[in-house]
Write a protein that holds these residues in place. Structure first.
Motif, PDB file in Angstrom:
ATOM      1  N   LEU A  26       8.282   5.580  -6.007  1.00  0.00           N
ATOM      2  CA  LEU A  26       8.069   6.731  -5.143  1.00  0.00           C
ATOM      3  C   LEU A  26       7.100   6.340  -4.041  1.00  0.00           C
ATOM      4  CD1 LEU A  26       8.429   9.769  -4.515  1.00  0.00           C
ATOM      5  CD2 LEU A  26       6.425  10.172  -5.975  1.00  0.00           C
ATOM      6  N   TRP A  27       7.559   6.424  -2.799  1.00  0.00           N
ATOM      7  CA  TRP A  27       6.736   6.182  -1.615  1.00  0.00           C
ATOM      8  C   TRP A  27       6.372   7.546  -1.044  1.00  0.00           C
ATOM      9  CZ3 TRP A  27       5.994   1.092   0.285  1.00  0.00           C
ATOM     10  CH2 TRP A  27       6.771   0.108  -0.326  1.00  0.00           C
ATOM     11  N   LYS A  31      -0.423  12.374   6.456  1.00  0.00           N
ATOM     12  CA  LYS A  31      -0.888  12.441   7.836  1.00  0.00           C
ATOM     13  C   LYS A  31      -1.704  11.204   8.228  1.00  0.00           C
ATOM     14  CE  LYS A  31      -3.030  15.700  10.982  1.00  0.00           C
ATOM     15  NZ  LYS A  31      -3.690  16.992  11.101  1.00  0.00           N
ATOM     16  N   THR A  32      -2.287  10.518   7.242  1.00  0.00           N
ATOM     17  CA  THR A  32      -3.125   9.362   7.582  1.00  0.00           C
ATOM     18  C   THR A  32      -2.667   8.047   6.968  1.00  0.00           C
ATOM     19  OG1 THR A  32      -4.627   9.949   5.797  1.00  0.00           O
ATOM     20  CG2 THR A  32      -5.240  10.676   8.000  1.00  0.00           C
ATOM     21  N   GLY A  33      -1.522   8.009   6.261  1.00  0.00           N
ATOM     22  CA  GLY A  33      -1.106   6.724   5.726  1.00  0.00           C
ATOM     23  C   GLY A  33       0.026   6.766   4.729  1.00  0.00           C
ATOM     24  N   LEU A  34       0.305   5.581   4.184  1.00  0.00           N
ATOM     25  CA  LEU A  34       1.400   5.370   3.245  1.00  0.00           C
ATOM     26  C   LEU A  34       0.839   4.939   1.900  1.00  0.00           C
ATOM     27  CD1 LEU A  34       4.531   4.988   2.840  1.00  0.00           C
ATOM     28  CD2 LEU A  34       4.168   2.606   3.538  1.00  0.00           C
ATOM     29  N   GLN A  35       1.452   5.428   0.835  1.00  0.00           N
ATOM     30  CA  GLN A  35       1.061   5.026  -0.504  1.00  0.00           C
ATOM     31  C   GLN A  35       2.300   4.975  -1.393  1.00  0.00           C
ATOM     32  OE1 GLN A  35      -1.505   7.673   0.746  1.00  0.00           O
ATOM     33  NE2 GLN A  35       0.448   8.564   1.187  1.00  0.00           N
ATOM     34  N   ARG A  36       2.173   4.242  -2.500  1.00  0.00           N
ATOM     35  CA  ARG A  36       3.269   4.104  -3.454  1.00  0.00           C
ATOM     36  C   ARG A  36       2.752   4.500  -4.831  1.00  0.00           C
ATOM     37  NH1 ARG A  36       5.146  -1.379  -2.693  1.00  0.00           N
ATOM     38  NH2 ARG A  36       3.532  -1.917  -4.171  1.00  0.00           N
ATOM     39  N   TYR A  37       3.535   5.300  -5.523  1.00  0.00           N
ATOM     40  CA  TYR A  37       3.156   5.788  -6.848  1.00  0.00           C
ATOM     41  C   TYR A  37       3.478   4.736  -7.904  1.00  0.00           C
ATOM     42  CZ  TYR A  37       3.100   8.744 -11.005  1.00  0.00           C
ATOM     43  OH  TYR A  37       2.846   9.272 -12.244  1.00  0.00           O
ATOM     44  N   ASN A  38       2.556   4.525  -8.839  1.00  0.00           N
ATOM     45  CA  ASN A  38       2.740   3.601  -9.951  1.00  0.00           C
ATOM     46  C   ASN A  38       2.949   4.435 -11.222  1.00  0.00           C
ATOM     47  OD1 ASN A  38       2.407   1.843 -12.148  1.00  0.00           O
ATOM     48  ND2 ASN A  38       1.033   0.521 -10.980  1.00  0.00           N
ATOM     49  N   ARG A  39       4.175   4.412 -11.753  1.00  0.00           N
ATOM     50  CA  ARG A  39       4.496   5.220 -12.943  1.00  0.00           C
ATOM     51  C   ARG A  39       3.726   4.761 -14.177  1.00  0.00           C
ATOM     52  NH1 ARG A  39       9.870   7.908 -12.371  1.00  0.00           N
ATOM     53  NH2 ARG A  39      10.606   7.319 -10.313  1.00  0.00           N
ATOM     54  N   HIS A  45      -1.073   3.654  -5.174  1.00  0.00           N
ATOM     55  CA  HIS A  45      -1.589   2.464  -4.503  1.00  0.00           C
ATOM     56  C   HIS A  45      -1.541   2.755  -3.010  1.00  0.00           C
ATOM     57  CE1 HIS A  45      -2.032  -1.592  -3.049  1.00  0.00           C
ATOM     58  NE2 HIS A  45      -0.882  -1.488  -2.423  1.00  0.00           N
ATOM     59  N   ARG A  46      -2.691   2.725  -2.376  1.00  0.00           N
ATOM     60  CA  ARG A  46      -2.754   2.953  -0.932  1.00  0.00           C
ATOM     61  C   ARG A  46      -2.363   1.679  -0.196  1.00  0.00           C
ATOM     62  NH1 ARG A  46      -8.530   6.167  -0.384  1.00  0.00           N
ATOM     63  NH2 ARG A  46      -7.887   8.045  -1.487  1.00  0.00           N
ATOM     64  N   ILE A  47      -1.401   1.779   0.711  1.00  0.00           N
ATOM     65  CA  ILE A  47      -1.001   0.642   1.530  1.00  0.00           C
ATOM     66  C   ILE A  47      -2.128   0.391   2.534  1.00  0.00           C
ATOM     67  CG2 ILE A  47       0.737  -0.237   3.142  1.00  0.00           C
ATOM     68  CD1 ILE A  47       1.722   0.259   0.191  1.00  0.00           C
ATOM     69  N   PRO A  48      -2.590  -0.872   2.681  1.00  0.00           N
ATOM     70  CA  PRO A  48      -3.687  -1.165   3.609  1.00  0.00           C
ATOM     71  C   PRO A  48      -3.401  -0.636   5.026  1.00  0.00           C
ATOM     72  CG  PRO A  48      -3.135  -3.111   2.333  1.00  0.00           C
ATOM     73  CD  PRO A  48      -2.092  -2.085   2.021  1.00  0.00           C
ATOM     74  N   GLN A  49      -4.440  -0.158   5.668  1.00  0.00           N
ATOM     75  CA  GLN A  49      -4.304   0.396   7.015  1.00  0.00           C
ATOM     76  C   GLN A  49      -4.706  -0.652   8.046  1.00  0.00           C
ATOM     77  OE1 GLN A  49      -6.508   4.131   6.584  1.00  0.00           O
ATOM     78  NE2 GLN A  49      -4.542   5.160   6.387  1.00  0.00           N
TER      79      GLN A  49
END
Length: 181
Positions: A26-27, A31-39, A45-49
């Motif tokens: 799940l991505w 409003k301020t970034g992208l993250q991916r869910y770890n089941r 997990h926050r994708i580096p900015q």
């Protein structure tokens, strides 16, 4: 939910987009970034900015997986492709947009040539994923002076539905004909 003191939460609570990809990940775009869910760990997990491995701090308007299982991200600073093996992103902007200038991509759809249609605040673009080339498709609509497209949806590869602040339009890909609804 977002927590300033917990880096394993969303960047913020203002959710704009999401994708459950073919690998079951799940991505989430905020409003301020992208993250991916770890089941497994039940956290994010926050994708580096940054421009090196991640995506610069920016609203994430759309997250799309193409037929080749590539993950594409639409942000206020351009188009981004996730490189799975390298665990980083490639960044794309038309050469006519100078660095530092805004290039807002709000929507992504795949076309029959395995390229991408892009809804942008600069109009309708086609992105050739093989040659990494942007092609602007001018939409001849009087009320679209600003050409801000907020959403696109493909209809049987022959038509695109284009949503703007002025209304909904159908764009016939082969002829360039536009119908207002």
């Amino acid at each position: 939910l977002y927590s300033e003191t917990n880096a394993r939460t969303l960047w913020d609570n203002y959710t704009l987009s999401s994708l459950n990809d073919s690998q079951g990940r799940l991505w989430v775009g905020t409003k301020t970034g992208l993250q991916r869910y770890n089941r497994l760990t039940d956290d994010f997990h926050r994708i580096p900015q940054d421009w090196n491995k991640g995506i610069p701090k920016s609203p994430v308007h759309d997250i799309f997986e193409d037929n080749n299982k590539n993950i594409w991200i639409a942000t206020s600073v351009g188009l981004h492709k996730y490189l799975e093996r390298e665990q980083r992103f490639e960044h794309y902007r038309p050469p006519s947009i100078v660095q530092g200038e805004e290039f807002v991509v709000t929507g992504i759809e795949e076309n029959s040539r395995h390229g991408l249609w892009l809804a942008t605040y600069s109009g309708l673009y086609e992105f050739d994923t093989i040659n990494k080339r942007f092609i602007l498709h001018p939409l001849e609509i009087d009320s679209m002076a600003e050409h801000r497209i907020h959403v696109i949806k493909s209809w049987d590869q022959k038509d695109l539905w284009v949503g703007t602040q002025f209304g909904l339009y159908r764009y016939h890909v082969e002829t360039g004909e536009i119908t207002a609804y």
